[in-house]
Design a protein around this motif. Structure first.
Motif, mmCIF file in Angstrom:
data_model
loop_
_atom_site.group_PDB
_atom_site.id
_atom_site.type_symbol
_atom_site.label_atom_id
_atom_site.label_comp_id
_atom_site.label_asym_id
_atom_site.label_seq_id
_atom_site.Cartn_x
_atom_site.Cartn_y
_atom_site.Cartn_z
ATOM 1 N N ASP A 4 15.566 49.584 13.364
ATOM 2 C CA ASP A 4 15.989 50.967 13.583
ATOM 3 C C ASP A 4 14.924 52.002 13.215
ATOM 4 O O ASP A 4 15.245 53.158 12.988
ATOM 5 N N LYS A 5 13.676 51.620 13.120
ATOM 6 C CA LYS A 5 12.585 52.557 12.828
ATOM 7 C C LYS A 5 11.700 52.686 14.071
ATOM 8 O O LYS A 5 11.682 51.820 14.938
ATOM 9 N N ILE A 6 10.987 53.798 14.129
ATOM 10 C CA ILE A 6 10.000 54.000 15.191
ATOM 11 C C ILE A 6 8.652 54.272 14.536
ATOM 12 O O ILE A 6 8.585 54.779 13.418
ATOM 13 N N HIS A 7 7.597 53.907 15.238
ATOM 14 C CA HIS A 7 6.242 54.175 14.749
ATOM 15 C C HIS A 7 5.845 55.549 15.268
ATOM 16 O O HIS A 7 5.841 55.789 16.475
ATOM 17 N N LEU A 8 5.510 56.457 14.358
ATOM 18 C CA LEU A 8 5.140 57.823 14.716
ATOM 19 C C LEU A 8 3.667 58.049 14.400
ATOM 20 O O LEU A 8 3.211 57.734 13.300
ATOM 21 N N LEU A 9 2.949 58.594 15.361
ATOM 22 C CA LEU A 9 1.551 58.969 15.183
ATOM 23 C C LEU A 9 1.417 60.421 15.619
ATOM 24 O O LEU A 9 1.774 60.764 16.757
ATOM 25 N N ILE A 10 0.946 61.285 14.724
ATOM 26 C CA ILE A 10 0.712 62.694 15.038
ATOM 27 C C ILE A 10 -0.761 62.974 14.796
ATOM 28 O O ILE A 10 -1.263 62.770 13.685
ATOM 29 N N GLY A 20 3.062 56.395 10.575
ATOM 30 C CA GLY A 20 3.945 55.545 9.792
ATOM 31 C C GLY A 20 5.281 55.340 10.483
ATOM 32 O O GLY A 20 5.507 55.815 11.605
ATOM 33 N N LEU A 21 6.168 54.622 9.813
ATOM 34 C CA LEU A 21 7.504 54.346 10.340
ATOM 35 C C LEU A 21 8.470 55.448 9.912
ATOM 36 O O LEU A 21 8.451 55.885 8.759
ATOM 37 N N VAL A 22 9.278 55.901 10.863
ATOM 38 C CA VAL A 22 10.243 56.961 10.601
ATOM 39 C C VAL A 22 11.592 56.596 11.209
ATOM 40 O O VAL A 22 11.680 55.746 12.102
ATOM 41 N N PHE A 34 14.305 68.106 21.484
ATOM 42 C CA PHE A 34 14.908 66.794 21.671
ATOM 43 C C PHE A 34 14.517 65.897 20.506
ATOM 44 O O PHE A 34 13.518 66.134 19.826
ATOM 45 N N ALA A 35 15.329 64.881 20.276
ATOM 46 C CA ALA A 35 15.077 63.934 19.185
ATOM 47 C C ALA A 35 14.841 62.550 19.764
ATOM 48 O O ALA A 35 15.383 62.194 20.815
ATOM 49 N N VAL A 36 14.014 61.789 19.069
ATOM 50 C CA VAL A 36 13.712 60.418 19.464
ATOM 51 C C VAL A 36 14.132 59.496 18.326
ATOM 52 O O VAL A 36 13.734 59.703 17.180
ATOM 53 N N PHE A 37 14.961 58.505 18.670
ATOM 54 C CA PHE A 37 15.410 57.483 17.729
ATOM 55 C C PHE A 37 14.972 56.117 18.250
ATOM 56 O O PHE A 37 14.425 56.004 19.349
ATOM 57 N N HIS A 38 15.256 55.075 17.492
ATOM 58 C CA HIS A 38 14.947 53.702 17.871
ATOM 59 C C HIS A 38 15.491 53.383 19.268
ATOM 60 O O HIS A 38 16.599 53.781 19.614
ATOM 61 N N ASN A 39 14.701 52.705 20.072
ATOM 62 C CA ASN A 39 15.048 52.280 21.442
ATOM 63 C C ASN A 39 15.226 53.436 22.420
ATOM 64 O O ASN A 39 15.944 53.317 23.419
ATOM 65 N N HIS A 40 14.571 54.556 22.187
ATOM 66 C CA HIS A 40 14.609 55.683 23.120
ATOM 67 C C HIS A 40 13.929 55.278 24.428
ATOM 68 O O HIS A 40 12.987 54.495 24.431
ATOM 69 N N ALA A 41 14.376 55.822 25.523
ATOM 70 C CA ALA A 41 13.764 55.560 26.823
ATOM 71 C C ALA A 41 12.331 56.109 26.854
ATOM 72 O O ALA A 41 12.043 57.118 26.198
ATOM 73 N N PRO A 42 11.433 55.454 27.595
ATOM 74 C CA PRO A 42 10.059 55.951 27.699
ATOM 75 C C PRO A 42 10.031 57.354 28.309
ATOM 76 O O PRO A 42 10.839 57.674 29.194
ATOM 77 N N ASP A 74 8.224 52.034 23.918
ATOM 78 C CA ASP A 74 8.392 50.826 23.119
ATOM 79 C C ASP A 74 8.458 51.119 21.609
ATOM 80 O O ASP A 74 7.729 50.524 20.818
ATOM 81 N N ASN A 75 9.313 52.062 21.226
ATOM 82 C CA ASN A 75 9.523 52.451 19.822
ATOM 83 C C ASN A 75 8.271 52.994 19.145
ATOM 84 O O ASN A 75 8.137 52.935 17.918
ATOM 85 N N THR A 76 7.350 53.529 19.939
ATOM 86 C CA THR A 76 6.173 54.212 19.428
ATOM 87 C C THR A 76 6.167 55.630 19.989
ATOM 88 O O THR A 76 6.334 55.813 21.196
ATOM 89 N N VAL A 77 5.988 56.611 19.113
ATOM 90 C CA VAL A 77 5.916 58.020 19.515
ATOM 91 C C VAL A 77 4.543 58.527 19.145
ATOM 92 O O VAL A 77 4.175 58.555 17.966
ATOM 93 N N SER A 78 3.757 58.915 20.162
ATOM 94 C CA SER A 78 2.412 59.443 19.960
ATOM 95 C C SER A 78 2.433 60.923 20.291
ATOM 96 O O SER A 78 2.740 61.314 21.419
ATOM 97 N N VAL A 79 2.094 61.752 19.293
ATOM 98 C CA VAL A 79 2.123 63.196 19.449
ATOM 99 C C VAL A 79 0.710 63.723 19.276
ATOM 100 O O VAL A 79 0.058 63.452 18.268
#
Length: 86
Positions: A4-10, A20-22, A34-42, A74-79
């Motif tokens: 239930d965590k996502i990898h966030l890179l800012i 890190g994991l959030v 908008f919010a992004v949680f685990h298993n969010h659509a690409p 794929d549970n990675t959010v790159s900002v």
């Protein structure tokens, strides 16, 4: 990766602001927040000036940005932000 965590890179042009994991991240999208949680659509979206909020452990962190882009896959959010202040 933790369940239930996502990898966030800012990142900004100068440095990596967070990696890190959030539990979630809330972003100021061009069409609205908008919010992004685990298993969010690409998705790929531009970001307006506003606040990026994420929960890392028990801490809720807020970061003011002047705009940028986000990619979710794929549970990675790159900002990528143009400017950011805590």
């Amino acid at each position: 990766m933790e369940e239930d965590k996502i990898h966030l890179l800012i990142v900004s042009p100068e440095k990596t602001l967070f990696e890190g994991l959030v539990k979630y991240v809330r972003l100021p999208g061009s069409a609205g927040q908008f919010a992004v949680f685990h298993n969010h659509a690409p998705l790929i979206s531009s970001l307006d000036a506003g606040e990026v909020v994420y929960r890392s452990g028990k801490d809720k962190i807020c970061l003011n940005i002047s705009g940028g882009f986000v990619e979710v896959n794929d549970n990675t959010v790159s900002v990528c932000v143009t400017e950011a202040t805590a």
